[in-house]
Design an enzyme around this catalytic site. Structure first.
Site, PDB file in Angstrom:
ATOM      1  N   CYS A  16     -15.065  13.665   6.705  1.00  0.00           N
ATOM      2  CA  CYS A  16     -15.116  14.104   5.316  1.00  0.00           C
ATOM      3  C   CYS A  16     -15.551  15.566   5.240  1.00  0.00           C
ATOM      4  O   CYS A  16     -16.558  15.961   5.843  1.00  0.00           O
ATOM      5  CB  CYS A  16     -16.088  13.216   4.542  1.00  0.00           C
ATOM      6  SG  CYS A  16     -16.335  13.682   2.817  1.00  0.00           S
TER       7      CYS A  16
ATOM      8  N   HIS B 149      -4.442  -4.135  -2.535  1.00  0.00           N
ATOM      9  CA  HIS B 149      -4.833  -3.807  -1.163  1.00  0.00           C
ATOM     10  C   HIS B 149      -4.975  -2.316  -0.905  1.00  0.00           C
ATOM     11  O   HIS B 149      -5.032  -1.899   0.252  1.00  0.00           O
ATOM     12  CB  HIS B 149      -3.834  -4.417  -0.175  1.00  0.00           C
ATOM     13  CG  HIS B 149      -3.854  -5.909  -0.169  1.00  0.00           C
ATOM     14  ND1 HIS B 149      -2.872  -6.685   0.403  1.00  0.00           N
ATOM     15  CD2 HIS B 149      -4.764  -6.790  -0.678  1.00  0.00           C
ATOM     16  CE1 HIS B 149      -3.161  -7.968   0.246  1.00  0.00           C
ATOM     17  NE2 HIS B 149      -4.299  -8.055  -0.408  1.00  0.00           N
TER      18      HIS B 149
ATOM     19  N   VAL C 210       0.827  -1.212   0.000  1.00  0.00           N
ATOM     20  CA  VAL C 210       0.000   0.000   0.000  1.00  0.00           C
ATOM     21  C   VAL C 210       0.860   1.262   0.000  1.00  0.00           C
ATOM     22  O   VAL C 210       0.335   2.374   0.032  1.00  0.00           O
ATOM     23  CB  VAL C 210      -0.966   0.010   1.208  1.00  0.00           C
ATOM     24  CG1 VAL C 210      -1.972  -1.125   1.092  1.00  0.00           C
ATOM     25  CG2 VAL C 210      -0.219  -0.071   2.538  1.00  0.00           C
TER      26      VAL C 210
END
Length: 240
Positions: free
Chosen positions: A149, A115, A99
């Protein structure tokens, strides 16, 4: 290093699968082993949807630690050798279970990620993907400072694949297209714990498998090159 007929295959259609071992020389710790990130821990307590639901701050702090560790890491000669191999062969497919961003930083043009990407966040509400910049976060987050977010206020999570989740579909699609066409499968730094059986599929199709790893894992149909990837892989590419 390898017989001439095997070396010749690296000028054709090459399929490469990389794992954590390729990034160790860059300073990124593997998951398993004496120095692994999971040492003394249950992986499911750190990298599963259940862990995130029950203890989101614990999971976030573990990932932020990894992001900060990787932030200043640079690609090593093994990453650069794959870029050189891409330039030399007729067709090149790179699939990684890592990753970290080191393949892209080395100059790899297309990286198929199984991944996910630890340098990204994913909103659990609206699905928005953003760049993860660790300097924007406190040294440690708690339940009051969990990342949210900016678009919808939903909780953010690392944009990675956890235990119990499916690998990224784009990478799976690339495997289905490229592996049956490959003249050779090159494995670099894979642990053998999470392999998706690509080596076995290649063997069944009659495709030679070359495995570069620091630990021998004998397997019928696999040619092993045992040693550090940052030494063996550049030598292999130079021999073409």
């Amino acid at each position: 290093m390898l017989p001439a007929p095997l070396l010749k295959r690296f000028l054709g259609r090459v399929f490469v699968q990389t794992g954590a071992g390729i990034s160790v020389a860059s300073g990124i710790r593997p998951f398993r082993g004496n120095e692994g990130l999971y040492k003394g821990m249950n992986p499911y307590d750190l990298a599963s949807p259940e862990a995130f639901f029950n203890h989101p701050a614990t999971v976030w702090n573990w990932y932020l630690m990894r992001v900060r560790d990787a932030w200043d890491c640079k690609p090593n000669p093994a990453h650069h050798a794959l870029v050189d191999l891409d330039d030399r062969c007729a067709e090149f497919t790179l699939v990684t279970s890592n990753v970290d961003p080191l393949h892209e930083q080395a100059g790899s043009r297309e990286v198929h990620r199984l991944h996910g990407d630890i340098m990204q966040t994913l909103c659990t509400g609206c699905g928005k993907v953003d760049r993860l910049e660790p300097q924007k976060y406190p040294d440690e987050v708690d339940d009051e400072t969990l990342p949210n977010c900016e678009a919808c206020g939903g909780m953010l999570r690392p944009n990675v694949v956890w235990f119990g989740e499916r690998p990224w579909p784009e990478a799976v699609a690339a495997i289905r297209v490229a592996l049956p066409r490959a003249h050779v499968l090159l494995e670099v730094g894979t642990s053998g714990v999470v392999t998706y059986g690509l080596d076995e599929m290649a063997i069944q199709m009659g495709t030679p498998v070359i495995r570069i790893n620091t630990v021998s894992r004998p397997q019928k149909g696999v040619t092993e090159l045992v040693g550090p990837a940052e030494e063996i892989l550049p030598a292999l590419v130079a021999a073409l």
